[in-house]
Write a protein that holds these residues in place. Structure first.
Motif: not given
Ligand SMILES: [Zn+2]
Length: 517
Positions: A241-245
């Motif tokens: 999720x952090x990388x997608x954000x």
């Protein structure tokens, strides 16, 4: 074959193109031995970076209090905690005056951070330069950028947010990302093994893991949405999720459009899983395999947007971790105990309170004894030196404590001793630290009723980290010399032709750079 003169002339006279994007990835609690241990099963971003990058096998967060905040502050400042002012998590980014936007949670800002960082030097040379820094943790997002008021976001209770230090509202792209409610929709989600069980050599059923609850696969998130969003922060998918954000931010801000920009990403799931299950668990094995795949996807997406020549990547960590004492004892490390100093500190404070009243006069934070109101104590007739000396004697008597020193007694001592050197790098003379306590090998500081694996010692278990550079100007290979995370910022500055605006503790890692004609 002759080379067209125009090409030669172009190479000779044009300034070297600069990268459009500098990407600095800090994986929280990533021990470098994981990369060796799971090497044959790593097929994603970690392997890709290791194959094409300059890897330093003997790199350290070379200071004593190996916690998240001090570690993140060294990465792009080029300076030790003694000089950044960020000496512990407790004295990191917590700031009640800088409230979060749109969600309840502890306020945070870089108010305690002193001096400049890599981004400030970039901005001085390129006034249009921008930075995006994201993490699950406030300190992981804030400290790689220093005091710059850029796009800095972290995860709180299911959403990404920032504090009023940076902005008064969240931009549309952040609101849109949060509106997908991915962590809330993960209620009931199961974390199972990525590979067949035979691919994992670790025992799964270790009852000391995860405080004695839910310590075997599969792990399931709560069925309640808000509880699931809280628990989401501690499973591998949080890194995804952090990388997608981060990618969403890269697109929305169009980083790299007008010159060189900075993207800092701090990935926290390895830390959460490591604390709960330990560095030798089946869970950390699975976490690293998943991290490797997530990073592979992330780098692939970046390289769709930017050419290989226009991205410069750094990968490192903020600290390592020491195993659960239960496991270390079983392996024969007889000094592996939890050291819980609370009762010793309580006794000293109670004695002072009964004599002069007041509050908590003495603190112990991850091996550092602080007496913030030393002057007030002295004014009331307390012999503070004697109180501190008495406390040192009591701490030395605790099982698991190796040594207790006054910082002044370590100054000027032999820096080839890593313990001495790491305490020197940790404490500024005016930091108000009265004593520093170091534990025996495999012993850990602990809180009452918090049986987790821990870091924070000046030991190699906690200080050894991976360090890797990838991209234009970098000479791929494995480098064996001892280096440190304060070398990252000066090396990046050299690669970009920037001048740091203050004296640094680190040096340029010239051996990993392509020679410049
Ligand atoms: Zn950390």
């Amino acid at each position: 074959m002759s080379i067209p003169l125009l090409v030669l002339a172009g190479l000779a006279i044009g300034p070297a193109p600069k990268p459009r994007l500098v990407v600095v990835i800090t994986v929280d609690q990533l021990r470098p031995d994981y990369l060796d241990r799971y090497r044959t099963q790593l097929v994603g971003g970690l392997t890709w970076l290791l194959r094409g990058g300059a890897y330093f096998a003997d790199a350290y967060q070379d200071h004593a209090v190996t916690e998240t905040a001090p570690g993140h502050a060294t990465v792009l400042s080029g300076r030790w905690p003694a000089h950044t002012g960020i000496i512990s998590n407790a004295r990191g980014v917590v700031d009640s005056a800088a409230r979060l936007i749109g969600v309840a949670g502890p306020g945070a800002s870089p108010a305690r951070f002193r001096g400049t960082e890599f981004f400030d030097w970039l901005k001085a040379a390129e006034p249009n330069a921008r930075a995006l820094s994201v993490s699950r943790k406030d300190r992981g997002a804030i400290l790689p950028i220093g005091r710059a008021k850029e796009s800095v976001y972290w995860y709180q209770s299911g959403v990404f947010t920032t504090s009023r230090y940076y902005a008064d509202s969240l931009p549309t792209w952040v609101q849109a990302f949060n509106a997908r409610r991915v962590p809330f929709r993960a209620a009931g989600l199961t974390w199972d093994l990525l590979l067949p069980p035979s691919a994992y050599s670790e025992a799964d059923s270790e009852p000391y893991e995860n405080a004695g609850h839910d310590y075997t696969f599969p792990h399931r998130l709560p069925a309640d949405s808000p509880l699931a969003a809280l628990a989401f922060g501690g499973i591998p998918t949080m890194d995804s999720l952090t990388l997608a954000f981060a990618l969403e931010g890269v697109r929305a801000l169009q980083l790299g459009r007008g010159g060189t920009d900075l993207l800092a990403v701090s990935l926290s799931a390895t830390d959460l899983v490591g604390h709960a299950f330990g560095p030798d668990s089946r869970e950390i094995h699975d976490q690293v395999l998943r991290l490797d795949r997530y990073l592979g996807w992330f780098l692939q997406q970046l390289l769709v947007r930017y050419t290989r020549e226009s991205v410069l990547i750094v990968l490192t960590s903020d600290h390592g971790v020491t195993p659960f004492p239960e496991r270390s004892l079983a392996l024969g490390h007889s000094d592996a105990v939890r050291v819980i100093p609370d009762s010793v500190i309580r006794a000293v404070n109670a004695a002072l309170d009964s004599r002069i009243g007041g509050h908590d006069w003495v603190y112990l934070e991850t091996g550092m004894v602080l007496v913030p109101d030393r002057g007030k104590l002295a004014a009331q007739g307390v012999n503070v030196d004697s109180v501190v000396a008495d406390l040192a004697t009591r701490l030395r008597a605790q099982p698991g404590v190796a040594r207790v020193d006054r910082p002044a007694d370590l100054a000027g001592k032999d820096t080839t001793d890593p313990l001495v050197r790491r305490w020197q790098h940790q404490i500024a003379p005016n930091a108000g630290v009265e004593l520093v306590a170091t534990l025996k090998p495999y012993a850990i500081w602990s809180l009452e009723n918090l049986p987790i694996a821990m870091h924070g010692q000046p030991s190699d278990l906690d200080a050894h980290v991976p360090l890797l550079f990838w991209g234009r100007g970098v000479r791929p290979g494995v480098y064996r010399g001892r280096v440190s995370t304060v070398d990252i910022a000066p090396t990046l500055a050299r690669l970009l032709g920037l001048t740091p605006s203050e004296p640094l503790d680190g040096s340029v890692l010239g051996e990993a750079l392509q020679p410049v004609d």
